[in-house]
Design a protein around this motif. Structure first.
Motif, PDB file in Angstrom:
ATOM      1  N   PRO A  87       0.787  -1.302  -0.086  1.00 10.31           N
ATOM      2  CA  PRO A  87       0.077  -0.057  -0.008  1.00 10.31           C
ATOM      3  C   PRO A  87       0.910   1.385  -0.054  1.00 10.31           C
ATOM      4  CG  PRO A  87      -0.978  -1.577   1.639  1.00 10.31           C
ATOM      5  CD  PRO A  87       0.620  -2.051   1.143  1.00 10.31           C
ATOM      6  N   ALA A  88       0.270   2.122  -0.720  1.00 11.51           N
ATOM      7  CA  ALA A  88       1.260   3.677  -0.671  1.00 11.51           C
ATOM      8  C   ALA A  88       1.468   4.022   0.478  1.00 11.51           C
ATOM      9  CB  ALA A  88       0.421   4.501  -1.765  1.00 11.51           C
ATOM     10  N   SER A  89       0.633   3.911   1.461  1.00 14.75           N
ATOM     11  CA  SER A  89       1.050   4.733   2.738  1.00 14.75           C
ATOM     12  C   SER A  89       1.659   4.183   3.838  1.00 14.75           C
ATOM     13  CB  SER A  89      -0.608   5.001   3.469  1.00 14.75           C
ATOM     14  OG  SER A  89      -1.069   3.531   3.503  1.00 14.75           O
ATOM     15  N   SER A  90       1.953   2.706   3.436  1.00 16.56           N
ATOM     16  CA  SER A  90       2.854   1.724   4.256  1.00 16.56           C
ATOM     17  C   SER A  90       4.242   1.876   4.211  1.00 16.56           C
ATOM     18  CB  SER A  90       2.406   0.447   4.532  1.00 16.56           C
ATOM     19  OG  SER A  90       2.711  -0.196   2.865  1.00 16.56           O
ATOM     20  N   PRO A  91       4.890   1.662   5.004  1.00 13.18           N
ATOM     21  CA  PRO A  91       6.709   1.570   4.869  1.00 13.18           C
ATOM     22  C   PRO A  91       6.821   0.345   4.006  1.00 13.18           C
ATOM     23  CG  PRO A  91       6.165   0.889   6.951  1.00 13.18           C
ATOM     24  CD  PRO A  91       4.817   1.323   6.472  1.00 13.18           C
ATOM     25  N   ALA A  92       8.122   0.120   3.355  1.00 13.93           N
ATOM     26  CA  ALA A  92       8.612  -1.007   2.724  1.00 13.93           C
ATOM     27  C   ALA A  92       8.293  -2.197   3.554  1.00 13.93           C
ATOM     28  CB  ALA A  92       9.744  -0.738   2.116  1.00 13.93           C
ATOM     29  N   LEU A  93       7.745  -3.061   3.104  1.00 18.61           N
ATOM     30  CA  LEU A  93       7.393  -4.221   3.762  1.00 18.61           C
ATOM     31  C   LEU A  93       8.541  -5.395   3.514  1.00 18.61           C
ATOM     32  CD1 LEU A  93       3.622  -4.676   3.784  1.00 18.61           C
ATOM     33  CD2 LEU A  93       4.938  -3.569   5.317  1.00 18.61           C
ATOM     34  N   SER A  94       9.073  -6.492   4.481  1.00 22.38           N
ATOM     35  CA  SER A  94       9.913  -7.306   4.167  1.00 22.38           C
ATOM     36  C   SER A  94       9.207  -8.558   3.552  1.00 22.38           C
ATOM     37  CB  SER A  94      10.569  -7.947   5.420  1.00 22.38           C
ATOM     38  OG  SER A  94       9.506  -8.432   6.322  1.00 22.38           O
ATOM     39  N   GLY A  95       9.751  -9.404   2.880  1.00 23.03           N
ATOM     40  CA  GLY A  95       8.936 -10.731   2.592  1.00 23.03           C
ATOM     41  C   GLY A  95       8.093 -11.416   3.613  1.00 23.03           C
ATOM     42  N   LEU A  96       8.812 -11.501   4.729  1.00 23.74           N
ATOM     43  CA  LEU A  96       7.781 -12.186   5.951  1.00 23.74           C
ATOM     44  C   LEU A  96       6.819 -11.471   6.242  1.00 23.74           C
ATOM     45  CD1 LEU A  96       7.891 -14.363   7.788  1.00 23.74           C
ATOM     46  CD2 LEU A  96       9.519 -12.979   9.307  1.00 23.74           C
ATOM     47  N   ALA A  97       6.939  -9.834   6.272  1.00 19.94           N
ATOM     48  CA  ALA A  97       5.695  -9.137   6.565  1.00 19.94           C
ATOM     49  C   ALA A  97       4.585  -9.356   5.617  1.00 19.94           C
ATOM     50  CB  ALA A  97       6.120  -7.719   6.831  1.00 19.94           C
ATOM     51  N   ARG A  98       4.874  -9.570   4.468  1.00 26.17           N
ATOM     52  CA  ARG A  98       4.031  -9.399   3.351  1.00 26.17           C
ATOM     53  C   ARG A  98       3.295 -10.837   3.429  1.00 26.17           C
ATOM     54  NH1 ARG A  98       4.774  -6.434  -1.498  1.00 26.17           N
ATOM     55  NH2 ARG A  98       6.271  -4.956  -1.324  1.00 26.17           N
ATOM     56  N   ALA A  99       4.157 -11.882   3.615  1.00 23.57           N
ATOM     57  CA  ALA A  99       3.523 -13.190   3.740  1.00 23.57           C
ATOM     58  C   ALA A  99       2.543 -13.324   5.128  1.00 23.57           C
ATOM     59  CB  ALA A  99       4.564 -14.275   3.967  1.00 23.57           C
ATOM     60  N   LEU A 100       2.912 -12.813   6.072  1.00 22.09           N
ATOM     61  CA  LEU A 100       2.010 -12.810   7.315  1.00 22.09           C
ATOM     62  C   LEU A 100       0.785 -12.046   7.006  1.00 22.09           C
ATOM     63  CD1 LEU A 100       4.512 -12.279   9.823  1.00 22.09           C
ATOM     64  CD2 LEU A 100       3.227 -14.488   9.528  1.00 22.09           C
ATOM     65  N   LEU A 101       0.953 -11.015   6.136  1.00 21.90           N
ATOM     66  CA  LEU A 101      -0.410  -9.937   5.946  1.00 21.90           C
ATOM     67  C   LEU A 101      -1.150 -10.762   5.062  1.00 21.90           C
ATOM     68  CD1 LEU A 101      -1.811  -7.350   6.028  1.00 21.90           C
ATOM     69  CD2 LEU A 101      -0.284  -6.580   4.151  1.00 21.90           C
ATOM     70  N   GLN A 102      -0.780 -11.301   3.908  1.00 24.08           N
ATOM     71  CA  GLN A 102      -1.443 -11.900   3.035  1.00 24.08           C
ATOM     72  C   GLN A 102      -2.241 -13.316   3.461  1.00 24.08           C
ATOM     73  OE1 GLN A 102       0.707 -14.335   0.067  1.00 24.08           O
ATOM     74  NE2 GLN A 102      -0.704 -13.765  -1.642  1.00 24.08           N
ATOM     75  N   ALA A 103      -1.508 -13.948   4.573  1.00 26.89           N
ATOM     76  CA  ALA A 103      -2.351 -15.152   5.306  1.00 26.89           C
ATOM     77  C   ALA A 103      -3.280 -14.763   6.367  1.00 26.89           C
ATOM     78  CB  ALA A 103      -1.020 -16.061   5.728  1.00 26.89           C
ATOM     79  N   GLY A 104      -3.351 -13.451   6.601  1.00 22.93           N
ATOM     80  CA  GLY A 104      -4.231 -12.781   7.514  1.00 22.93           C
ATOM     81  C   GLY A 104      -3.794 -13.187   8.964  1.00 22.93           C
ATOM     82  N   ARG A 105      -2.265 -13.401   8.955  1.00 24.71           N
ATOM     83  CA  ARG A 105      -1.733 -13.608  10.609  1.00 24.71           C
ATOM     84  C   ARG A 105      -1.688 -12.442  11.204  1.00 24.71           C
ATOM     85  NH1 ARG A 105      -0.523 -19.057  10.823  1.00 24.71           N
ATOM     86  NH2 ARG A 105      -0.071 -18.766  13.079  1.00 24.71           N
ATOM     87  N   LEU A 106      -1.597 -11.208  10.363  1.00 23.85           N
ATOM     88  CA  LEU A 106      -1.274  -9.904  10.976  1.00 23.85           C
ATOM     89  C   LEU A 106      -2.088  -8.943  10.168  1.00 23.85           C
ATOM     90  CD1 LEU A 106       2.596  -9.639  11.343  1.00 23.85           C
ATOM     91  CD2 LEU A 106       1.066 -10.199  13.166  1.00 23.85           C
TER      92      LEU A 106
END
Length: 576
Positions: free
Chosen positions: A8-27
């Motif tokens: 998302p444009a408003s968010s800071p650069a995400l690491s690969g792990l952060a993206r995976a957790l977000l996509q899986a709904g864990r965070l």
């Protein structure tokens, strides 16, 4: 691998792990942005911030990574780390990227990692090791704890290597000689470096090493010992200490610490106790990334072990003793560097070293200090060459003269004239075997009649690794044994060759210590005739064989039959 999500444009650069957790709904989006921002501010890996926040526990995160990315998961509590390969991954990389090698099979290495999206670490390992990397997921806290235990920071690792139980010291005289240099560079008297050097030297002595190599490279520093003729790595201290370590060695070796552009040679002494000290011959060499230093351990006790400890066969021992007891003549020892020529010569000198005998030696440099023997170091720069030293010896009423090496015609001529005029002369040459030594002298320009009248015996030698007590018998086809040099009648089934196995005593190599392999060739009347007729080495060898002189290979096969060494070792150090 998980699909890469748009950030998302408003968010800071995400690491690969952060993206995976977000996509899986864990965070949630807010959790990911908050944790990522904190990780960026603190310059800390996202996985550290995540676990510190309590948003997920280590076990759950490891399970998630294993299931999401399809990598196996390992419980460290069930893994035997004594089988983990050492030094595959650079310690700095292991510390900075939180990775550790678990196993190596062929061209594949299994690597413990807690964040499988850290592709930078995996790529670095692949580049560094040139192996295919297979990630294995482990809990982050357990991985950090183990890395901290196995790969301490540079200073901690150095201090661990040092220890506090050292009771050795460098001799006061040599420390005094280096005092001025230490004043000029006070930082080299760094206590950890001093103790580390002492630790390395004592470890080398205890391991039975003959040489130590201190080698600087672009990204690491390596220390190797030569034990039983084979180099093996023993330490990779921090690269930052290479200058201090080199300076320390040069100070106590009485070398110029400010000169780093040309090679230097020196000596140093390590006092082990009130009754024992070890000398080291030190050689420095400028390389691309610093000074490489090689230290040769000069243990005078080797020369006092006695001739029986050197491994001569009974008939060879008798021939050698008869030759050195002669009132005049020349005995030559030949073999490659590191084949034990010096120890053999000094063993002979020690036998002859009596109050009524005047012995003088010229060497470059004198490696073993033998009380009662007048030893001279040649110094080409100062004009003290082998020929000049030999001429001086002849005015010193000598009985026995030892020349470190015959390198040129002038040295050979003076040595031979000394042997012809009532002196016993010992020396060395670099040739492959005893017969080739005679033709080498002729090629130098020595007249055949001088060689025939002066040389009384030549011994060629090699050092083979001695089998450890863990050795086991093995079955080798008769065809292979015959091809190696055994005769058919020797293969009567009454003996079996041994092979190396490996145990804790020999550090898994299967070998402990070395044994000499010798070719003892007395100069008989028949061989003298061949020399006078300008005969070739092949003709001399054929005559020697007819007179019962064993070749190096044949002497080595005797050692195989006795179970002292392996067939592979003999084939490796002799050639026919």
């Amino acid at each position: 691998m998980a699909a890469v999500l748009p950030t998302p444009a408003s968010s800071p650069a995400l690491s690969g792990l952060a993206r995976a957790l977000l996509q899986a709904g864990r965070l949630t989006q807010q959790q990911v942005e908050t944790l990522s921002k904190k990780a960026g501010t603190e310059k800390t890996p996202f996985i550290d911030v995540l676990l510190q926040s309590g948003s997920m526990d280590g076990r759950s995160l490891a399970t998630f990574c294993s299931e999401t990315f399809g990598y196996p998961m390992l419980d460290f509590s069930s893994f035997n780390f004594s089988f983990a390969p050492e030094k595959i991954i650079d310690p700095k990389l292991m510390q900075s990227q939180h990775v550790m090698a678990l196993a190596k099979r062929g061209n594949k290495v299994s690597v413990a990692i807690s964040d499988p999206t850290n592709t930078q670490a995996l790529d670095q390992i692949k580049f560094q090791t040139e192996l295919t990397v297979e990630p294995v997921i482990v809990e982050h806290a357990a991985l950090l704890q183990l890395i901290e235990k196995l790969g301490q920071s540079a200073e901690q690792n150095l201090n661990e290597l040092i220890g506090d139980d050292l009771d050795v010291d460098f001799s006061d005289t040599e420390m005094a000689a280096g005092a001025a240099a230490e004043t000029a560079a006070p930082d080299i008297d760094d206590a950890p470096v001093v103790k580390f050097l002492q630790k390395i030297l004592t470890d080398a002595i205890n391991a039975g090493a003959s040489d130590l190599h201190f080698e600087p490279f672009e990204k690491y520093y390596r220390i190797r010992f030569r034990v039983d003729g084979v180099l093996r790595e023993v330490a990779q201290p921090p690269l930052a200490i290479k200058e201090k370590l080199a300076s320390r060695i040069k100070v106590i070796s009485k070398l110029d610490i400010s000169e780093k552009r040309v090679p230097q040679d020196g000596r140093m002494k390590l006092v082990m106790s009130k009754t024992k000290s070890i000398d080291f011959r030190v050689s420095t060499l400028p390389t691309l990334f610093g000074e490489k230093i090689v230290m040769r351990i000069l243990d005078a006790t080797q020369a006092t072990l006695g001739i029986d400890a050197l491994g001569y066969d009974p008939d060879q021992k008798e021939l050698l003793l008869n030759a050195i007891e002669r009132p005049y003549g020349m005995v030559l020892v030949t073999g490659p560097t590191g084949s034990g020529k010096t120890v053999s010569l000094y063993t002979c000198l020690n036998i002859l070293n009596k109050p009524g005998i005047n012995i003088s030696t010229a060497e470059d440099p004198a490696e073993i200090n033998l009380p009662g023997v007048n030893q001279v170091n040649v110094n080409d720069r100062a004009g003290l060459t082998f020929p000049i030293a030999l001429k001086a010896f002849l005015r010193q009423d000598p009985d026995i003269i030892m020349v470190g090496e015959i390198r040129d015609l002038e040295t050979a001529d003076i040595a031979i004239k000394a042997a012809q005029t009532g002196h016993m002369v010992f020396s060395t040459l670099h040739t492959n075997d005893a017969p080739a030594t005679l033709t080498r002298l002729m090629n130098m320009g020595v007249q055949p009649f001088n060689i025939a009248s002066a040389v009384i015996l030549i011994t060629a030698q090699r050092l083979a690794r001695r089998l450890c007590t863990c050795k086991q018998t093995t079955v080798i086809p008769d065809e292979t044994l015959i091809e190696a040099g055994f005769k058919q009648e020797e293969l009567d089934g009454t003996w079996l060759p041994y092979q190396a196995v490996g145990c804790e005593r020999c550090n898994g190599s299967g070998y402990k210590g070395r044994v000499g392999i010798y070719q003892i060739m007395p100069i008989t009347e028949n061989i003298e005739r061949i020399i006078l007729a300008h005969g070739t080495a092949l003709e001399i060898e054929a005559q020697a064989q007819a007179e019962g002189v064993k070749t190096l290979r044949q002497s080595g096969l005797v050692k195989v039959k006795m179970g002292l060494t392996s067939l592979d070792e003999v084939l490796g150090c002799t050639n026919e």
